[in-house]
Design a protein around this motif. Structure first.
Motif: not given
Lengths: 309, 277
Positions: A59, A62-63, A231, A234-235, A244, A246, A253
């Motif tokens: 994740n 992704v960022g 993406i 991660t989903f 995941v 947060f 990130l």
């Protein structure tokens, strides 16, 4: 300052994930490699369960890859056509990989086979890149004015040229069969599913040497492809495995997006040979690390079940 | 003859009454002699945003001339862990999983003296005090023999000790003779003792209800036992996020991705405005 992680169920010093993020972001911006090979073991080392480490790591990639792709796109370093072809292969490979891992596990010592393949591939790629970069740096110093030799037609490049669906990739300035990036994407997708890594680490050297794509364009394109793969995964991890975290992801990130931007700046300032030699050194360092992990007696003979490691 | 029969019945009733009084007396005496108390502060631990474990103070009163053993345990359950082994005599790899049954996720034990010095082997096994006693109690599968079981049990302890979830220590309990309100012993009468234990509460301990058990020992036997619970639960934003990750995985995943995308994009914009290029 410590933060509690609601999914990892552990507390962590804020500087650890931010620092890890910064280092991984730098790699991402410099070479376009996802850093999955680095981030997961580092998080595990600091007490994050392996399943949460792998999913949250993705994740944060992704960022970081959004930031990196955006920066590369602004300077015209993203070959979208190549990226989409890689991506389509990657999605197929990901699906295939999930089944492949089941078959491998049923056959027995899958972990061993996977790790040995990884060591061999990284070792060969790293050594080749390292030697090649040193040679080309020396050549440039000695024969600066020498005329450029016509490119040698190796067996591999001859075979690549004979494939159907030859396509011209404008941004990269190369012509290849569309099958090449698709198959490469499949291969990377399989690796991503089996090993929990983005696969950029293997893809980037292969694309530089096999497909002869300029380093700068390759990095931007690789980032673009990594973004979409991460993406998707991660989903799936959040939806199916609930792994995941947060808060951990936001902390990572913070570091990685800034790191990625710094990486992009360096990527523009360093010469291709310098970038190659840096990447080769990291590939070799990771290979040595895996070999040591395989041969030295571990301090703990038990680990959390359910993740890579 | 009849008189003799009546006398015999009377005699039986008297014996029965004496016996009943004796039993009642013993019961009440036992209650009256229950001197071990336990108090745990705090007994409710909330896991919030800045949580990093903490301290739990266990204190109480015990009879004179007793030693104290305290355990903090979670409810028993099972754990599945990956095991590493040598493959081809050279490489260390994961070679399968092991199931540990009837194990606690947390086991903290502290005592006034070494366990072996204050408790007999029978009592150690009866009350499951210490790693050796626990080894006989738990089940590990698959293992082929007792030696293998012992090896993996020790590895299990090592694995949990590394994350501070298992710990055994001694000599960290403060014992004091005489307390306020309790008369310090007169001639021939010994005063009660107070004990106080300050134990680190590991942040790795997951939300659950934990049991603090205090044993008073004398002459190698456990003479009294007292228990209190400690509730550990997530609160505030931590609880909200944990519940969302569990119950609304798809939404949680989408939010995580959207946040990652926006952070990445924003940083990209900031660097652009900052003139990084």
């Amino acid at each position: 300052m410590y933060f509690y992680l609601p999914v990892a169920l552990t507390s962590i010093n804020i500087f650890i994930p931010v620092g890890i993020g910064l280092a991984v972001g730098l790699l991402l911006g410099l070479f376009g490699v996802g850093g999955g090979f680095l981030i997961t073991p580092l998080l595990i080392m600091f007490g994050i369960p392996s399943t949460v480490a792998a999913a949250t790591g993705l994740n944060q990639i992704v960022g970081a890859s959004t930031s990196g792709t955006y920066a590369h796109w602004r300077v015209g370093n993203v070959d979208f056509k190549m990226g989409f072809h890689l991506l389509s292969g990657g999605f197929i490979g990901g699906l295939f990989g999930v089944h492949a891992i089941k078959i491998l596990r049923a056959m027995g010592n899958a972990d061993f086979a996977i790790k040995m393949t990884y060591v061999l591939m990284l070792g060969i790629v790293g050594t080749y890149m390292f030697i090649e970069s040193i040679q080309s740096m020396r050549k440039k110093k000695v024969e600066k004015v020498e005329e450029v030799k016509p490119e040698r037609k190796s067996g591999i490049s001859g075979f690549l040229k004979s494939l159907p669906l030859q396509t011209y990739y404008e941004k990269s300035g190369v012509t290849h069969s569309a099958l090449v990036p698709i198959i490469l994407g499949v291969f990377v997708g399989i690796l991503a599913a089996i090993m929990g890594v983005g696969g950029g680490f293997l893809m980037v050297p292969v694309m530089i040497y096999m497909l002869r794509i300029p380093m700068h364009v390759m990095v931007g394109t690789s980032l673009f492809q990594i973004l979409f793969i991460c993406i998707e995964v991660t989903f799936l991890q959040a939806y199916i495995n609930h792994t995941v975290d947060f808060i951990l992801s936001v902390l990572l990130l913070l570091g990685s997006t800034i790191g990625a931007q710094i990486g992009v700046v360096f990527n523009r300032r360093l010469k291709t040979e310098q970038l190659k030699i840096l990447l080769a050194s990291i590939v070799l360092a990771v290979t040595v690390k895996i070999i040591l992990e395989l041969t030295l007696t571990p301090s703990l003979l038990l680990s959390q079940a359910g993740g890579h490691g | 003859m009849r008189k003799f029969k009546i006398q015999n019945v009377k005699c039986k009733i008297i014996v029965f009454l004496i016996f009943a009084i004796l039993i009642l007396n013993l019961t009440f005496l036992d209650k009256a002699s229950a001197e071990l108390t336990v108090d745990v502060q705090p007994n409710h631990i909330g896991i919030g945003f800045f949580y990093h474990g903490g301290k739990v103070n266990v204190s109480g009163i015990t009879s004179p001339d007793t030693d104290i053993i305290m355990t903090i345990t979670s409810p028993e359950g099972y754990q599945t862990l990956k095991r590493k082994g040598k493959v081809g005599g050279l490489f260390w790899m994961n070679t399968g999983t092991l199931n540990f049954e009837k194990v606690s996720s947390l086991y903290i034990l502290t005592s006034t003296k070494k366990i072996k010095d204050i408790l007999s082997k029978e009592e150690i096994n009866k009350y499951l005090i210490g790693y050796e006693a626990l080894e006989n109690h738990i089940d590990i599968s698959p293992v082929s023999n007792e030696q293998e079981k012992m090896k993996w049990w020790l590895e299990f302890v090592k694995f949990h000790e590394a994350s501070k979830l298992y710990e055994i220590s001694h000599g960290r309990i403060t014992l004091k003779q005489g307390t306020a309100g309790i008369p310090a012993g007169g001639e021939g009468v010994k005063a009660k003792q107070t004990y106080c234990i300050s134990s680190n509460w590991p942040y790795q301990a997951v939300p659950d209800t934990y049991t603090v058990t205090v044993y008073a020992t004398r002459d190698g036997k456990i003479v009294e036992k007292a228990e209190k619970n400690v509730f550990v639960e997530q609160v505030g934003i931590i609880k909200f996020l944990a519940n969302m990750a569990k119950d609304k995985g798809a939404l949680y995943g989408i939010i995580s991705i959207v946040v990652a995308l926006s952070v990445g994009f924003s940083v990209g914009m900031i660097f652009r405005k900052g003139g990084a290029h």
